[in-house]
Design an enzyme around this catalytic site. Structure first.
Site: not given
Length: 262
Positions: A143, A178, A208, A244
């Site tokens: 990530e 993300d 996310q 998240e």
């Protein structure tokens, strides 16, 4: 239709951790993720998943000394054996919890440290992790994280992460996209999703979300998430989307954004 996993590290903090599973299921979530499970026996977490009809979507391998400020060890020279042990421990938990995605955090690099050396360690460690996870049908994800939230984090950009995955070429190594982190560092979210969703030798393995800039609910802030959810669907993504984010107030009261997708 997108499907969402509640991140139990950030959401439902009104409850003790093991009680967050029931709270998420009550609100309509069918899956959960969290940062780390290691404070609890895997069997105890599995029981919470089973009792509440939940799927485990993702968690992280041990990140080093989190309390001391470490944020992963995958790129840290001299920590290779510790990294291998962390992967083995994570796979033991995954075998019980049932998730098919495992995130390994890259770690921090201080100013002046040789980036090339960190990158070489990172690539070797990712090769090991992917090879170890392959017999278990588990995908390793990496990530990019913005340096506002984690100053000094080694991996920050989507294209760098995709390049690393492509150079390693493991069939079960992908990028964790993300949207919150990407918007802060790069922006141009739609184009990057289209570019990277199914990229030869790499691609997006997990997504996310959070509102930008304050990391609250996705209906707060500068991003048009209904558009992004439609785009993600159109690109054929069928995995879980991890929520998240830090609720602005009570978790359940802030879920109006979720109801159209239940």
């Amino acid at each position: 239709m997108p499907k969402f996993a509640a991140n139990l590290t950030m959401m439902y903090t009104e409850h003790a951790f093991l009680d967050r599973f029931a709270a998420a299921a009550k609100d309509g979530f069918e899956a959960v993720e969290f940062l780390f499970p290691y404070e609890f026996p895997a069997a105890e977490i599995k029981a919470r998943l089973t009792d509440n009809g939940l799927t485990q979507a993702l968690f992280n391998a041990p990140p080093g000394d989190w309390a001391a400020g470490e944020r992963g060890i995958a790129s840290l020279p001299g920590r290779e054996e510790e990294f291998r042990q962390s992967v083995r421990k994570a796979l033991e938990y995954a075998a019980i919890l049932g998730n098919s995605k495992l995130h390994v955090m890259a770690g921090l690099i201080a100013p002046g440290q040789p980036r090339d050396r960190h990158l070489a360690v990172y690539q070797r460690n990712l090769e090991y992790a992917a090879k170890a996870a392959l017999p278990h049908d588990i995908t390793i994800v990496i990530e990019p994280i913005n340096t506002r939230d984690i100053p000094g984090f080694f991996l920050n950009r989507q294209d760098d992460a995709q390049t690393i995955c492509g150079e390693i070429g493991a069939p079960n190594l992908r990028v964790q996209f993300d949207i919150y982190h990407c918007q802060i560092v790069e922006g141009d979210i739609s184009t990057k999703l289209e570019r990277d969703m199914v990229r030869p030798g790499a691609g997006i393995g997990h997504i996310q979300i959070a509102g930008v800039p304050e990391r609250h609910e996705p209906d707060l802030g500068e991003l048009n998430y209904p558009h992004l959810f439609e785009l993600i669907d159109s690109l054929g993504y069928s995995g879980w989307i991890g929520c998240e984010y830090r609720p602005k107030a009570d978790t359940s009261e802030g879920l109006d954004w979720l109801r159209p997708y239940l």
